[in-house]
Design an enzyme around this catalytic site. Sequence first.
Site, PDB file in Angstrom:
ATOM      1  N   ASP A   1       0.848  -1.194   0.000  1.00 14.50           N
ATOM      2  CA  ASP A   1       0.000   0.000   0.000  1.00 14.50           C
ATOM      3  C   ASP A   1       0.889   1.252   0.000  1.00 14.50           C
ATOM      4  O   ASP A   1       1.824   1.353   0.812  1.00 14.50           O
ATOM      5  CB  ASP A   1      -0.881  -0.036   1.271  1.00 14.50           C
ATOM      6  CG  ASP A   1      -2.029   0.953   1.206  1.00 14.50           C
ATOM      7  OD1 ASP A   1      -2.399   1.362   0.088  1.00 14.50           O
ATOM      8  OD2 ASP A   1      -2.561   1.305   2.280  1.00 14.50           O
TER       9      ASP A   1
ATOM     10  N   HIS B   1      -9.672   5.064  -1.571  1.00 18.84           N
ATOM     11  CA  HIS B   1      -8.852   5.092  -0.349  1.00 18.84           C
ATOM     12  C   HIS B   1      -9.623   5.838   0.733  1.00 18.84           C
ATOM     13  O   HIS B   1     -10.603   6.526   0.453  1.00 18.84           O
ATOM     14  CB  HIS B   1      -7.518   5.793  -0.621  1.00 18.84           C
ATOM     15  CG  HIS B   1      -6.518   4.910  -1.300  1.00 18.84           C
ATOM     16  ND1 HIS B   1      -5.381   4.458  -0.681  1.00 18.84           N
ATOM     17  CD2 HIS B   1      -6.516   4.369  -2.534  1.00 18.84           C
ATOM     18  CE1 HIS B   1      -4.705   3.688  -1.515  1.00 18.84           C
ATOM     19  NE2 HIS B   1      -5.374   3.620  -2.660  1.00 18.84           N
ATOM     20  N   GLY B   2      -9.144   5.706   1.968  1.00 17.18           N
ATOM     21  CA  GLY B   2      -9.790   6.428   3.063  1.00 17.18           C
ATOM     22  C   GLY B   2     -11.215   5.966   3.267  1.00 17.18           C
ATOM     23  O   GLY B   2     -12.127   6.765   3.510  1.00 17.18           O
TER      24      GLY B   2
ATOM     25  N   THR C   1      -8.416   2.727   9.363  1.00 18.35           N
ATOM     26  CA  THR C   1      -8.677   3.434  10.622  1.00 18.35           C
ATOM     27  C   THR C   1      -9.823   2.808  11.422  1.00 18.35           C
ATOM     28  O   THR C   1      -9.694   2.591  12.634  1.00 18.35           O
ATOM     29  CB  THR C   1      -8.985   4.922  10.324  1.00 18.35           C
ATOM     30  OG1 THR C   1      -7.871   5.472   9.611  1.00 18.35           O
ATOM     31  CG2 THR C   1      -9.194   5.719  11.599  1.00 18.35           C
TER      32      THR C   1
HETATM   33  P1  13P Z   1      -8.550   4.713   6.255  1.00 14.87           P
HETATM   34  O1  13P Z   1      -7.487   4.511   7.298  1.00 14.87           O
HETATM   35  O2  13P Z   1      -9.087   6.085   6.262  1.00 14.87           O
HETATM   36  O3  13P Z   1      -9.595   3.661   6.321  1.00 14.87           O
HETATM   37  O4  13P Z   1      -7.826   4.554   4.823  1.00 14.87           O
HETATM   38  C1  13P Z   1      -7.112   3.391   4.532  1.00 14.87           C
HETATM   39  C2  13P Z   1      -6.442   3.502   3.226  1.00 14.87           C
HETATM   40  O5  13P Z   1      -6.919   4.137   2.322  1.00 14.87           O
HETATM   41  C3  13P Z   1      -5.167   2.786   3.063  1.00 14.87           C
HETATM   42  O6  13P Z   1      -4.577   3.026   1.819  1.00 14.87           O
END
Ligand code: 13P
Length: 293
Positions: free
Chosen positions: A82, A208-209, A233
């Site tokens: 990643d 992502h995120g 997260t």
């Molecule tokens: P989050 O930690 O916001 O879930 O994002 C994870 C991510 O996109 C890893 O590349």
Amino acid sequence: MEFASMATVLRDALANHYAVGHVNINNLEFLQVAVEVAEEDHSPAILGVSEGVIQYMGLDYTVAMARAAKNQARVPVVLHLDHGSSFAWVARVVRAGFSSVMIDASRYPLDENIALTRQVVELCHPLGIDVEGELGRIGGTDDDLLVDARVAALARPDEAERFVRDTGVDALAAAIGSAHGHYHGRPQLDFVRLAEIHRVTSTPLVLHGGSGILDEDIARAISLGVAKVNINTENQEVFTSTVRQVLLGHDALYDPRKYLGPAKEAMKGAVRMKFRLFGAVNPASWGPAAAAG
Ligand code: 13P
């Protein structure tokens, strides 16, 4: 079965309108949760590993643990770097046995981003390794990667078309307003931009995120070409808050299994819910029907 091809897994997801969960791995328990839930749901598992986590767990341990999980699994398991920051990092994990990499050259101007991403594709494709690239700049905090909101930038559809054509990537992390880590208020995803990027690239897109995005927004993003959703997260939060709860007021507790076990179970519940939201449960290509056929 060796580690699976991310391109194959994501093409199936794109064609059948679901998304595969990319679960970031932080330790052995995270890795077990990702593969165990995937097994239960007959879904592919993408184990996302950041450079920071490789430094924490050790590269050889990381590959060995993932290989042990993969050897027992009846579903495809992808071992994916990643946010790879350099060609050297990519080469290192490729040598160690990863089946897929992300090269994140989004901090560079477009031409340099394309050149480095292309170089990674030229290394990886002859070896059967898949490549994800990033366009625009996804904001927020991800492990050691910090992108301030002031420098975060959305991906442009015309540049996305060129990026995919000139690099040959298998998956595109196009910045559409999501961010790593915590959001202040409701995340504003640019669905018009996403639809246009999907139209001009027809490549599996990566969101992502994924933590903190409303379920309905995730479902909408999947309907507009997102085939992989990255989550870290939320899993870290549920895992750690369970450890905290178990330890609170139990000063005599010293066996790590007594707090890691419940944390693992709690995280399993969270991951299961996400896989269901993504529609990655019993997809025809990997489910019982496929195994029987
Ligand atoms: P989050 O930690 O916001 O879930 O994002 C994870 C991510 O996109 C890893 O590349």
